[in-house]
Scaffold this motif. Sequence first.
Motif, PDB file in Angstrom:
ATOM      1  N   ALA A  50      70.027 -21.753 136.401  1.00 43.68           N
ATOM      2  CA  ALA A  50      68.943 -21.391 136.900  1.00 43.68           C
ATOM      3  C   ALA A  50      68.716 -20.224 137.831  1.00 43.68           C
ATOM      4  O   ALA A  50      68.241 -18.905 137.815  1.00 43.68           O
ATOM      5  CB  ALA A  50      67.926 -22.270 136.954  1.00 43.68           C
ATOM      6  N   ILE A  51      69.683 -20.409 138.925  1.00 43.35           N
ATOM      7  CA  ILE A  51      69.887 -19.433 139.984  1.00 43.35           C
ATOM      8  C   ILE A  51      70.483 -18.367 139.454  1.00 43.35           C
ATOM      9  O   ILE A  51      70.152 -17.238 139.787  1.00 43.35           O
ATOM     10  CB  ILE A  51      70.600 -20.421 140.925  1.00 43.35           C
ATOM     11  CG1 ILE A  51      69.542 -21.210 141.841  1.00 43.35           C
ATOM     12  CG2 ILE A  51      71.291 -19.158 142.121  1.00 43.35           C
ATOM     13  CD1 ILE A  51      70.250 -22.292 142.819  1.00 43.35           C
ATOM     14  N   HIS A  91      61.709 -12.391 126.784  1.00 44.44           N
ATOM     15  CA  HIS A  91      62.899 -13.048 126.719  1.00 44.44           C
ATOM     16  C   HIS A  91      63.247 -13.931 127.848  1.00 44.44           C
ATOM     17  O   HIS A  91      64.025 -14.969 127.845  1.00 44.44           O
ATOM     18  CB  HIS A  91      64.093 -12.003 126.245  1.00 44.44           C
ATOM     19  CG  HIS A  91      65.405 -12.708 126.177  1.00 44.44           C
ATOM     20  ND1 HIS A  91      65.993 -13.649 125.174  1.00 44.44           N
ATOM     21  CD2 HIS A  91      66.699 -12.678 126.935  1.00 44.44           C
ATOM     22  CE1 HIS A  91      67.205 -14.042 125.192  1.00 44.44           C
ATOM     23  NE2 HIS A  91      67.602 -13.368 126.288  1.00 44.44           N
ATOM     24  N   LEU A  92      63.135 -13.301 129.109  1.00 43.04           N
ATOM     25  CA  LEU A  92      63.525 -13.733 130.301  1.00 43.04           C
ATOM     26  C   LEU A  92      62.490 -15.187 130.633  1.00 43.04           C
ATOM     27  O   LEU A  92      63.067 -16.073 131.164  1.00 43.04           O
ATOM     28  CB  LEU A  92      63.228 -12.760 131.727  1.00 43.04           C
ATOM     29  CG  LEU A  92      63.287 -13.270 132.788  1.00 43.04           C
ATOM     30  CD1 LEU A  92      64.893 -13.405 133.244  1.00 43.04           C
ATOM     31  CD2 LEU A  92      63.185 -12.191 133.887  1.00 43.04           C
ATOM     32  N   ILE A  93      61.377 -15.267 130.199  1.00 41.12           N
ATOM     33  CA  ILE A  93      60.591 -16.212 130.194  1.00 41.12           C
ATOM     34  C   ILE A  93      61.172 -17.372 129.244  1.00 41.12           C
ATOM     35  O   ILE A  93      61.306 -18.453 129.914  1.00 41.12           O
ATOM     36  CB  ILE A  93      59.151 -16.027 130.073  1.00 41.12           C
ATOM     37  CG1 ILE A  93      58.584 -15.090 131.131  1.00 41.12           C
ATOM     38  CG2 ILE A  93      58.335 -17.324 129.647  1.00 41.12           C
ATOM     39  CD1 ILE A  93      57.176 -14.757 130.836  1.00 41.12           C
ATOM     40  N   GLN A  94      61.521 -17.231 128.371  1.00 34.85           N
ATOM     41  CA  GLN A  94      62.259 -17.952 127.293  1.00 34.85           C
ATOM     42  C   GLN A  94      63.408 -18.518 127.937  1.00 34.85           C
ATOM     43  O   GLN A  94      63.595 -19.849 127.895  1.00 34.85           O
ATOM     44  CB  GLN A  94      62.262 -17.338 125.845  1.00 34.85           C
ATOM     45  CG  GLN A  94      61.139 -17.125 125.165  1.00 34.85           C
ATOM     46  CD  GLN A  94      61.664 -16.431 123.705  1.00 34.85           C
ATOM     47  OE1 GLN A  94      62.547 -15.755 123.631  1.00 34.85           O
ATOM     48  NE2 GLN A  94      60.734 -16.252 122.803  1.00 34.85           N
ATOM     49  N   VAL A 143      64.351 -25.569 132.630  1.00 41.51           N
ATOM     50  CA  VAL A 143      63.173 -26.338 133.134  1.00 41.51           C
ATOM     51  C   VAL A 143      63.314 -27.842 132.232  1.00 41.51           C
ATOM     52  O   VAL A 143      63.061 -29.009 132.690  1.00 41.51           O
ATOM     53  CB  VAL A 143      62.052 -25.705 133.128  1.00 41.51           C
ATOM     54  CG1 VAL A 143      60.543 -26.707 133.072  1.00 41.51           C
ATOM     55  CG2 VAL A 143      61.800 -24.711 134.173  1.00 41.51           C
ATOM     56  N   PHE A 144      63.415 -27.358 131.011  1.00 45.96           N
ATOM     57  CA  PHE A 144      63.298 -28.677 129.961  1.00 45.96           C
ATOM     58  C   PHE A 144      64.534 -29.520 130.195  1.00 45.96           C
ATOM     59  O   PHE A 144      64.774 -30.759 129.987  1.00 45.96           O
ATOM     60  CB  PHE A 144      63.105 -28.088 128.435  1.00 45.96           C
ATOM     61  CG  PHE A 144      61.823 -27.540 128.168  1.00 45.96           C
ATOM     62  CD1 PHE A 144      60.659 -28.360 128.243  1.00 45.96           C
ATOM     63  CD2 PHE A 144      61.757 -26.339 127.781  1.00 45.96           C
ATOM     64  CE1 PHE A 144      59.342 -27.924 127.976  1.00 45.96           C
ATOM     65  CE2 PHE A 144      60.433 -25.689 127.515  1.00 45.96           C
ATOM     66  CZ  PHE A 144      59.231 -26.286 127.956  1.00 45.96           C
TER      67      PHE A 144
END
Length: 168
Positions: free
Chosen positions: A109-110, A18-21, A27-28
Motif C-alpha cells: 500500500a505504501i 483504477h487507483l481507488i480500486q 485494505v481487504f
Amino acid sequence: MAFPPYAADPDAVDSAAHLIQVALTPVFMLSGIGTLINVFNTRLARVSDHLEDVSRRLAGTVSDTATTDPYYTPEKLLSHEKRLHRRIFVLDLAILMNAIGGASTCGAAIALFVGSLRDTTTSTWLLALFGIALGCTVAALMFFLADTMLSWHGLKRDGAMPRPLTTK
C-alpha cells in the motif's frame, strides 16, 4: 443552487477510479489477515490452556478422584504434551507468516501511494510486496492446516473420535 458544468478528462477519471480500486485491495487483504491472526491467536490460547492442564496432571497437582481414568495415564499425558508443543510451534509459525503477510500488504500500500504521489513506477515493489503477502498468507493457512491435522490425529489416536460404523 445549480452545480457548475463538469468537464473532466475521461482518462483522468479512469486513472483515479483504477487507483481507488487498486488501493482497496490491500485494505481487504489486511482485513482478512487480521481475522486470520485473531483465529490463530484464539486457537493458540486454547492449546496453551490445554497444555497447562496436561502439565498440571503430569505434576500430580490436579485432584485425583477415586477412579483412575485410562486417558490420564502418564504415558498418554506425555504423548499428548509432546503433540501440544508441536501444535503451539505450528500455530506460532502460522501467526508469524500472517504477520509478515500483513506487513508486506502495508508495504504494498505504501509503494502504491508513493508511486502515485511521485508519478514513478513502483510496480516491481508493489508486485513483490503483494506477492510476499499472498505467499505468507498461504503459508499461514498451510501451518493452520498442519495444526488441524495434528489435532485430528491426536483425537483419533487417543480414541476420542467415534469409529465409523461397519455393516455386515
